[in-house]
Design a protein around this motif. Structure first.
Motif, PDB file in Angstrom:
ATOM      1  N   MET A   1      39.053  52.842  28.391  1.00  0.00           N
ATOM      2  CA  MET A   1      37.961  51.524  28.454  1.00  0.00           C
ATOM      3  C   MET A   1      37.426  51.502  29.451  1.00  0.00           C
ATOM      4  SD  MET A   1      38.150  47.781  26.574  1.00  0.00           S
ATOM      5  CE  MET A   1      38.870  47.368  27.264  1.00  0.00           C
ATOM      6  N   GLY A   2      35.765  51.532  29.616  1.00  0.00           N
ATOM      7  CA  GLY A   2      34.876  51.723  31.060  1.00  0.00           C
ATOM      8  C   GLY A   2      35.409  50.078  31.190  1.00  0.00           C
ATOM      9  N   GLU A   3      34.140  50.086  32.554  1.00  0.00           N
ATOM     10  CA  GLU A   3      34.225  48.909  33.006  1.00  0.00           C
ATOM     11  C   GLU A   3      32.661  48.811  33.236  1.00  0.00           C
ATOM     12  OE1 GLU A   3      35.719  46.826  35.737  1.00  0.00           O
ATOM     13  OE2 GLU A   3      37.648  47.554  35.148  1.00  0.00           O
ATOM     14  N   VAL A   4      32.116  47.590  32.587  1.00  0.00           N
ATOM     15  CA  VAL A   4      30.414  46.723  32.698  1.00  0.00           C
ATOM     16  C   VAL A   4      30.844  45.370  33.506  1.00  0.00           C
ATOM     17  CG1 VAL A   4      28.373  45.700  31.867  1.00  0.00           C
ATOM     18  CG2 VAL A   4      29.630  48.147  30.695  1.00  0.00           C
ATOM     19  N   THR A   5      29.771  45.524  34.457  1.00  0.00           N
ATOM     20  CA  THR A   5      29.905  44.631  35.477  1.00  0.00           C
ATOM     21  C   THR A   5      28.283  43.697  35.135  1.00  0.00           C
ATOM     22  OG1 THR A   5      31.046  46.030  37.005  1.00  0.00           O
ATOM     23  CG2 THR A   5      30.012  43.706  38.053  1.00  0.00           C
ATOM     24  N   PHE A   6      28.509  42.751  34.693  1.00  0.00           N
ATOM     25  CA  PHE A   6      27.479  41.864  34.858  1.00  0.00           C
ATOM     26  C   PHE A   6      27.955  39.973  35.763  1.00  0.00           C
ATOM     27  CE2 PHE A   6      29.675  40.846  31.233  1.00  0.00           C
ATOM     28  CZ  PHE A   6      30.328  39.071  30.955  1.00  0.00           C
ATOM     29  N   VAL A   7      26.257  39.514  36.487  1.00  0.00           N
ATOM     30  CA  VAL A   7      26.624  38.690  36.358  1.00  0.00           C
ATOM     31  C   VAL A   7      26.742  37.486  35.226  1.00  0.00           C
ATOM     32  CG1 VAL A   7      25.044  36.855  38.376  1.00  0.00           C
ATOM     33  CG2 VAL A   7      25.045  39.533  38.423  1.00  0.00           C
ATOM     34  N   ILE A   8      27.839  36.131  36.225  1.00  0.00           N
ATOM     35  CA  ILE A   8      27.789  35.328  35.570  1.00  0.00           C
ATOM     36  C   ILE A   8      27.484  33.593  36.576  1.00  0.00           C
ATOM     37  CG2 ILE A   8      30.312  33.097  34.174  1.00  0.00           C
ATOM     38  CD1 ILE A   8      31.184  36.291  34.394  1.00  0.00           C
ATOM     39  N   PRO A   9      26.438  33.359  35.370  1.00  0.00           N
ATOM     40  CA  PRO A   9      26.053  31.537  36.283  1.00  0.00           C
ATOM     41  C   PRO A   9      27.500  31.436  36.818  1.00  0.00           C
ATOM     42  CG  PRO A   9      25.153  32.377  33.994  1.00  0.00           C
ATOM     43  CD  PRO A   9      26.292  32.796  33.881  1.00  0.00           C
ATOM     44  N   SER A  10      27.755  30.884  38.540  1.00  0.00           N
ATOM     45  CA  SER A  10      28.211  30.015  38.747  1.00  0.00           C
ATOM     46  C   SER A  10      28.824  28.880  37.672  1.00  0.00           C
ATOM     47  CB  SER A  10      28.011  29.484  40.022  1.00  0.00           C
ATOM     48  OG  SER A  10      26.592  28.705  40.105  1.00  0.00           O
ATOM     49  N   ASP A  11      27.623  28.220  37.678  1.00  0.00           N
ATOM     50  CA  ASP A  11      27.802  26.737  36.905  1.00  0.00           C
ATOM     51  C   ASP A  11      28.764  27.445  35.007  1.00  0.00           C
ATOM     52  OD1 ASP A  11      25.971  27.957  35.648  1.00  0.00           O
ATOM     53  OD2 ASP A  11      24.760  25.799  35.455  1.00  0.00           O
ATOM     54  N   SER A  13      31.529  27.591  35.013  1.00  0.00           N
ATOM     55  CA  SER A  13      32.782  27.746  35.870  1.00  0.00           C
ATOM     56  C   SER A  13      33.229  25.809  35.633  1.00  0.00           C
ATOM     57  CB  SER A  13      33.092  28.202  36.821  1.00  0.00           C
ATOM     58  OG  SER A  13      32.690  27.988  37.985  1.00  0.00           O
ATOM     59  N   ARG A  14      31.987  25.482  36.323  1.00  0.00           N
ATOM     60  CA  ARG A  14      31.898  24.105  36.088  1.00  0.00           C
ATOM     61  C   ARG A  14      31.978  23.719  34.243  1.00  0.00           C
ATOM     62  NH1 ARG A  14      27.983  21.036  34.781  1.00  0.00           N
ATOM     63  NH2 ARG A  14      26.386  22.443  35.699  1.00  0.00           N
ATOM     64  N   LEU A  16      32.568  25.602  31.752  1.00  0.00           N
ATOM     65  CA  LEU A  16      34.018  25.248  30.565  1.00  0.00           C
ATOM     66  C   LEU A  16      34.822  24.071  31.835  1.00  0.00           C
ATOM     67  CD1 LEU A  16      33.229  29.374  29.924  1.00  0.00           C
ATOM     68  CD2 LEU A  16      32.999  27.348  28.981  1.00  0.00           C
ATOM     69  N   ARG A  17      35.054  24.213  32.554  1.00  0.00           N
ATOM     70  CA  ARG A  17      36.294  23.101  33.453  1.00  0.00           C
ATOM     71  C   ARG A  17      37.223  24.209  33.549  1.00  0.00           C
ATOM     72  NH1 ARG A  17      35.579  18.442  29.460  1.00  0.00           N
ATOM     73  NH2 ARG A  17      33.700  17.196  30.713  1.00  0.00           N
ATOM     74  N   VAL A  18      36.991  25.073  34.512  1.00  0.00           N
ATOM     75  CA  VAL A  18      38.011  26.300  35.000  1.00  0.00           C
ATOM     76  C   VAL A  18      37.355  27.074  36.086  1.00  0.00           C
ATOM     77  CG1 VAL A  18      38.524  27.168  32.685  1.00  0.00           C
ATOM     78  CG2 VAL A  18      36.361  28.490  33.736  1.00  0.00           C
ATOM     79  N   ASP A  19      38.716  27.324  36.832  1.00  0.00           N
ATOM     80  CA  ASP A  19      38.516  27.279  38.449  1.00  0.00           C
ATOM     81  C   ASP A  19      37.378  29.409  38.100  1.00  0.00           C
ATOM     82  OD1 ASP A  19      38.861  30.170  39.990  1.00  0.00           O
ATOM     83  OD2 ASP A  19      39.903  28.186  40.963  1.00  0.00           O
ATOM     84  N   GLU A  20      36.793  29.223  38.880  1.00  0.00           N
ATOM     85  CA  GLU A  20      35.515  30.581  38.937  1.00  0.00           C
ATOM     86  C   GLU A  20      36.523  32.022  38.735  1.00  0.00           C
ATOM     87  OE1 GLU A  20      32.369  31.138  42.190  1.00  0.00           O
ATOM     88  OE2 GLU A  20      32.328  28.818  41.704  1.00  0.00           O
ATOM     89  N   LYS A  21      38.386  31.946  39.362  1.00  0.00           N
ATOM     90  CA  LYS A  21      39.183  32.615  39.645  1.00  0.00           C
ATOM     91  C   LYS A  21      39.495  32.991  37.930  1.00  0.00           C
ATOM     92  CE  LYS A  21      40.504  32.166  44.164  1.00  0.00           C
ATOM     93  NZ  LYS A  21      41.317  32.049  44.834  1.00  0.00           N
ATOM     94  N   GLN A  22      39.317  32.202  36.816  1.00  0.00           N
ATOM     95  CA  GLN A  22      40.164  32.252  35.645  1.00  0.00           C
ATOM     96  C   GLN A  22      38.825  32.747  34.463  1.00  0.00           C
ATOM     97  OE1 GLN A  22      41.162  28.008  35.464  1.00  0.00           O
ATOM     98  NE2 GLN A  22      43.672  28.921  35.586  1.00  0.00           N
ATOM     99  N   LEU A  23      37.549  32.879  35.397  1.00  0.00           N
ATOM    100  CA  LEU A  23      36.210  33.220  34.431  1.00  0.00           C
ATOM    101  C   LEU A  23      35.775  34.550  33.707  1.00  0.00           C
ATOM    102  CD1 LEU A  23      33.991  31.177  33.610  1.00  0.00           C
ATOM    103  CD2 LEU A  23      32.665  32.087  35.339  1.00  0.00           C
ATOM    104  N   PRO A  24      36.786  35.192  34.566  1.00  0.00           N
ATOM    105  CA  PRO A  24      36.311  36.632  33.483  1.00  0.00           C
ATOM    106  C   PRO A  24      37.070  36.213  32.443  1.00  0.00           C
ATOM    107  CG  PRO A  24      36.256  37.251  35.749  1.00  0.00           C
ATOM    108  CD  PRO A  24      36.215  35.508  35.837  1.00  0.00           C
ATOM    109  N   LYS A  25      38.110  36.513  32.808  1.00  0.00           N
ATOM    110  CA  LYS A  25      39.481  36.262  31.590  1.00  0.00           C
ATOM    111  C   LYS A  25      39.191  35.229  30.616  1.00  0.00           C
ATOM    112  CE  LYS A  25      44.147  36.176  30.738  1.00  0.00           C
ATOM    113  NZ  LYS A  25      44.613  37.143  30.051  1.00  0.00           N
ATOM    114  N   LEU A  26      38.435  34.504  31.016  1.00  0.00           N
ATOM    115  CA  LEU A  26      38.112  33.197  29.737  1.00  0.00           C
ATOM    116  C   LEU A  26      37.028  34.143  29.074  1.00  0.00           C
ATOM    117  CD1 LEU A  26      38.828  31.012  28.507  1.00  0.00           C
ATOM    118  CD2 LEU A  26      37.364  29.595  30.060  1.00  0.00           C
ATOM    119  N   VAL A  27      36.150  34.698  29.454  1.00  0.00           N
ATOM    120  CA  VAL A  27      34.928  35.458  29.308  1.00  0.00           C
ATOM    121  C   VAL A  27      35.371  36.052  28.165  1.00  0.00           C
ATOM    122  CG1 VAL A  27      32.908  36.525  29.858  1.00  0.00           C
ATOM    123  CG2 VAL A  27      33.306  34.468  30.975  1.00  0.00           C
TER     124      VAL A  27
END
Length: 86
Positions: A1-11, A13-14, A16-27
């Motif tokens: 499976m290929g990958e697509v990169t996109f920008v997630i607003p920094s807020d 993570s706030r 969703l109340r998760v650490d920024e490092k956990q955000l990609p998996k949660l998304v």
């Protein structure tokens, strides 16, 4: 499976109340749940998108109140898998 990169607003993570490092998996999990809920992808594909096993995906779906769609085709696939394993 290929990958697509996109920008997630920094807020996000706030919010969703998760650490920024956990955000990609949660998304990925949220995306997989919604695609499955809409009938766009199968359980296996949803699990692949989320980066979890089918069993874990079933638990995630249950926690979100998403009913499983288990078709005759799914049943036949499971029977064939069991026959190969036994």
């Amino acid at each position: 499976m290929g990958e697509v990169t996109f920008v997630i607003p920094s807020d996000l993570s706030r919010i969703l109340r998760v650490d920024e490092k956990q955000l990609p998996k949660l998304v990925r999990i949220y995306l997989a749940v919604e695609l499955y809920r809409e009938g766009v992808v199968s359980l296996g594909k949803a699990a692949e998108i989320a980066g979890v096993s089918k069993a874990e995906m079933m638990e995630i779906l249950a926690s979100k109140g998403v009913p499983l769609s288990y078709t005759e085709e799914d049943l036949q696939e499971d029977i064939e898998t069991l026959e190969r394993l036994l």
